[in-house]
Write a protein that holds these residues in place. Structure first.
Motif, PDB file in Angstrom:
ATOM      1  N   ILE A 162       2.708  -2.523   7.955  1.00  0.00           N
ATOM      2  CA  ILE A 162       2.246  -0.962   8.719  1.00  0.00           C
ATOM      3  C   ILE A 162       3.215  -0.143   7.816  1.00  0.00           C
ATOM      4  N   ASP A 163       2.616   1.230   7.187  1.00  0.00           N
ATOM      5  CA  ASP A 163       3.447   2.358   7.238  1.00  0.00           C
ATOM      6  C   ASP A 163       2.570   3.138   7.371  1.00  0.00           C
ATOM      7  N   LEU A 164       3.268   3.909   8.826  1.00  0.00           N
ATOM      8  CA  LEU A 164       2.231   4.165   9.555  1.00  0.00           C
ATOM      9  C   LEU A 164       2.284   5.976   8.849  1.00  0.00           C
ATOM     10  N   ASP A 165       3.742   5.899   7.638  1.00  0.00           N
ATOM     11  CA  ASP A 165       4.061   7.837   7.213  1.00  0.00           C
ATOM     12  C   ASP A 165       3.219   8.041   6.335  1.00  0.00           C
ATOM     13  N   ILE A 166       2.260   7.258   5.497  1.00  0.00           N
ATOM     14  CA  ILE A 166       1.119   7.269   4.254  1.00  0.00           C
ATOM     15  C   ILE A 166       0.326   6.088   5.049  1.00  0.00           C
ATOM     16  N   SER A 167       0.127   6.197   5.427  1.00  0.00           N
ATOM     17  CA  SER A 167      -1.136   5.323   6.515  1.00  0.00           C
ATOM     18  C   SER A 167      -1.747   4.780   5.917  1.00  0.00           C
ATOM     19  N   VAL A 168      -0.617   3.250   5.494  1.00  0.00           N
ATOM     20  CA  VAL A 168      -1.199   2.407   4.453  1.00  0.00           C
ATOM     21  C   VAL A 168      -0.751   1.094   4.818  1.00  0.00           C
ATOM     22  N   ILE A 169      -1.421   0.511   4.889  1.00  0.00           N
ATOM     23  CA  ILE A 169      -1.086  -1.225   5.778  1.00  0.00           C
ATOM     24  C   ILE A 169      -1.503  -2.589   4.123  1.00  0.00           C
ATOM     25  N   LYS A 177      -3.162 -13.872  -1.729  1.00  0.00           N
ATOM     26  CA  LYS A 177      -3.956 -12.800  -2.300  1.00  0.00           C
ATOM     27  C   LYS A 177      -3.478 -10.900  -1.205  1.00  0.00           C
ATOM     28  N   ASP A 178      -2.427 -10.567  -1.792  1.00  0.00           N
ATOM     29  CA  ASP A 178      -2.163  -9.474  -0.793  1.00  0.00           C
ATOM     30  C   ASP A 178      -3.290  -8.578  -1.541  1.00  0.00           C
ATOM     31  N   ARG A 179      -3.315  -7.279  -0.933  1.00  0.00           N
ATOM     32  CA  ARG A 179      -4.018  -6.086  -0.874  1.00  0.00           C
ATOM     33  C   ARG A 179      -3.098  -4.836  -0.051  1.00  0.00           C
ATOM     34  N   TYR A 180      -3.302  -3.649  -0.558  1.00  0.00           N
ATOM     35  CA  TYR A 180      -2.841  -2.517  -0.172  1.00  0.00           C
ATOM     36  C   TYR A 180      -3.995  -2.049   0.394  1.00  0.00           C
ATOM     37  N   ILE A 181      -4.440  -1.600   1.619  1.00  0.00           N
ATOM     38  CA  ILE A 181      -5.396  -0.730   2.297  1.00  0.00           C
ATOM     39  C   ILE A 181      -5.469   0.378   3.126  1.00  0.00           C
ATOM     40  N   PRO A 182      -5.028   1.770   3.080  1.00  0.00           N
ATOM     41  CA  PRO A 182      -5.391   3.243   3.057  1.00  0.00           C
ATOM     42  C   PRO A 182      -6.360   3.221   5.039  1.00  0.00           C
ATOM     43  N   PHE A 183      -5.480   3.807   5.900  1.00  0.00           N
ATOM     44  CA  PHE A 183      -6.351   3.546   7.010  1.00  0.00           C
ATOM     45  C   PHE A 183      -6.187   4.797   7.474  1.00  0.00           C
ATOM     46  N   GLY A 184      -7.862   5.216   8.103  1.00  0.00           N
ATOM     47  CA  GLY A 184      -7.848   6.868   8.875  1.00  0.00           C
ATOM     48  C   GLY A 184      -6.860   7.201   9.821  1.00  0.00           C
ATOM     49  N   SER A 185      -7.439   8.699  10.026  1.00  0.00           N
ATOM     50  CA  SER A 185      -6.545   9.490  11.499  1.00  0.00           C
ATOM     51  C   SER A 185      -6.669   8.474  12.796  1.00  0.00           C
ATOM     52  N   PHE A 186      -7.785   8.190  12.968  1.00  0.00           N
ATOM     53  CA  PHE A 186      -8.114   7.182  14.265  1.00  0.00           C
ATOM     54  C   PHE A 186      -7.423   6.393  13.905  1.00  0.00           C
ATOM     55  N   ALA A 187      -7.198   5.455  13.036  1.00  0.00           N
ATOM     56  CA  ALA A 187      -6.704   3.936  13.328  1.00  0.00           C
ATOM     57  C   ALA A 187      -5.338   4.934  13.764  1.00  0.00           C
ATOM     58  N   HIS A 188      -4.763   5.232  13.231  1.00  0.00           N
ATOM     59  CA  HIS A 188      -3.490   6.013  12.900  1.00  0.00           C
ATOM     60  C   HIS A 188      -3.241   6.089  14.293  1.00  0.00           C
ATOM     61  N   ASP A 189      -4.124   7.271  14.784  1.00  0.00           N
ATOM     62  CA  ASP A 189      -3.354   7.528  15.716  1.00  0.00           C
ATOM     63  C   ASP A 189      -3.405   6.205  17.126  1.00  0.00           C
ATOM     64  N   ALA A 190      -4.057   5.067  17.327  1.00  0.00           N
ATOM     65  CA  ALA A 190      -4.887   4.355  17.795  1.00  0.00           C
ATOM     66  C   ALA A 190      -3.333   3.618  17.725  1.00  0.00           C
ATOM     67  N   LEU A 191      -2.888   3.073  16.784  1.00  0.00           N
ATOM     68  CA  LEU A 191      -1.543   2.398  16.148  1.00  0.00           C
ATOM     69  C   LEU A 191      -0.139   2.752  16.963  1.00  0.00           C
ATOM     70  N   LEU A 192       0.166   4.550  16.491  1.00  0.00           N
ATOM     71  CA  LEU A 192       0.708   4.573  17.435  1.00  0.00           C
ATOM     72  C   LEU A 192       1.136   4.854  18.366  1.00  0.00           C
ATOM     73  N   LYS A 193       0.163   4.871  19.295  1.00  0.00           N
ATOM     74  CA  LYS A 193      -0.072   4.764  21.311  1.00  0.00           C
ATOM     75  C   LYS A 193       0.597   3.902  21.111  1.00  0.00           C
ATOM     76  N   TYR A 194      -0.273   2.351  20.695  1.00  0.00           N
ATOM     77  CA  TYR A 194       0.017   1.047  20.862  1.00  0.00           C
ATOM     78  C   TYR A 194       1.103   0.997  20.855  1.00  0.00           C
ATOM     79  N   CYS A 195       2.057   1.031  19.838  1.00  0.00           N
ATOM     80  CA  CYS A 195       3.211   0.960  19.196  1.00  0.00           C
ATOM     81  C   CYS A 195       4.550   1.287  19.779  1.00  0.00           C
ATOM     82  N   HIS A 196       4.307   2.570  19.971  1.00  0.00           N
ATOM     83  CA  HIS A 196       5.214   3.217  21.327  1.00  0.00           C
ATOM     84  C   HIS A 196       4.604   3.424  22.313  1.00  0.00           C
ATOM     85  N   ASP A 197       4.057   2.687  23.141  1.00  0.00           N
ATOM     86  CA  ASP A 197       3.837   2.369  24.466  1.00  0.00           C
ATOM     87  C   ASP A 197       3.505   1.142  24.577  1.00  0.00           C
ATOM     88  N   GLY A 198       2.107   0.445  24.552  1.00  0.00           N
ATOM     89  CA  GLY A 198       1.446  -0.337  24.781  1.00  0.00           C
ATOM     90  C   GLY A 198       2.726  -1.515  23.813  1.00  0.00           C
TER      91      GLY A 198
END
Length: 298
Positions: A162-169, A177-198
């Protein structure tokens, strides 16, 4: 049944794990399919795999149809057993492959089931985020809808992916087979809250897995399926409900809003464009909008 039958199953499972790199979920399905065929062999008095002939396969196929199984399910079982015997021929454990000439029934062409955008909103609103598990569940739901990844791919995500700075996973897909996928602001905020708290509250020992279970260990794909099923049931959404429906929703909403098929193919990790073409259907809302926009007497 001879001991050689059990040895052959163990060999096939190792083949699926090492050479084919199949997910544990897929392997369990294949193992169930083969054990089902072993039961059929016992019913027919076939003690050895070398005793199986083409007519036995035809009888087995008839039995599957009589059980009322879907064509897609039957096709999977036949494909699994064909691969199973093909491996045994390669390893010199049987003389020939009795499934080689068996045609796989074509599946019914059905539109993929998906949630409407309003239904997805209802699903998100059903998640309580005031607990560590709730924050994790919201992060799972947001990530899966934002990226369209498979449940097994979600379970394998590492913190380093996970790269939260550029919102890419970075997603490790089927067949390595690996692939990079971008994600939006809602997923970014949910991940940030989960990683820093839950996640910090769930973690019992050092782990690089993104999603953890209530004991602090890595959450399995089976665990994620259970979580998603409970969330879907809690939201009171009707109709066919299953976690893969979120992946279908991701692709359907992209296509309905103008995304090109090649991009959707890349995001989904499909090897062939034909796999993505099932999403060329449009929603009734999109049809009505287009009709009103372009028909002269709308």
């Amino acid at each position: 049944m001879s001991e050689n039958v059990n040895i052959s199953l163990k060999l096939f499972i190792e083949y699926l794990q090492i050479e084919k790199n199949y997910s544990q979920y897929t392997i369990e399905h294949y193992q169930t399919d083969i054990k089902g065929f072993f039961m059929f062999m016992a019913e027919q008095g076939l003690k050895k795999l070398n005793d199986v002939e083409y007519m036995d396969v035809r009888l087995f196929l008839t039995k599957l149809y009589q059980e009322g199984l879907a064509r897609k399910t039957i096709a999977r079982k036949i494909s699994c057993l064909r691969s199973f015997f093909k491996l045994l021929v390669r390893e010199g454990m049987v003389n020939d492959n009795p499934f080689q000439l068996t045609s796989i029934p074509k599946g019914d062409k059905r539109l993929p089931q998906f949630f409407y955008e309003e239904e997805m909103e209802q699903l998100f609103n059903s998640v309580e985020v005031d607990t560590a598990l709730g924050q994790r569940n919201m992060a799972i739901l947001e990530v899966m809808y934002a990226t369209g990844i498979r449940v097994a791919e979600c379970a394998s995500i590492q913190l380093s992916d996970i790269d939260l700075d550029i919102s890419v996973i970075l997603i490790h897909g089927k067949g390595k087979k690996d692939r990079y996928i971008p994600f939006g602001s809602f997923a970014h905020d949910a991940l940030l809250k989960y990683c820093h708290d839950g996640r910090l509250k769930l973690q019992k020992e050092k782990s690089n897995h993104l999603f953890l279970n209530h004991r602090g260990g890595a959450l399995t794909d089976r665990g994620i399926r259970g979580i998603l099923n409970k969330l879907i049931e809690k939201s009171s959404l009707e109709g066919g409900i299953h976690p893969h429906k979120i992946r279908h929703s991701f692709a359907t909403h992209l296509m309905s809003n103008g995304a090109d098929m090649r991009t959707v193919q890349e995001l989904l990790g499909h090897a062939f464009l034909s796999s993505t073409q099932i999403y060329t259907h449009v929603t009734p809302d999109y049809l009505k909008k287009t009709y009103n926009q372009y028909h002269p007497r709308a």
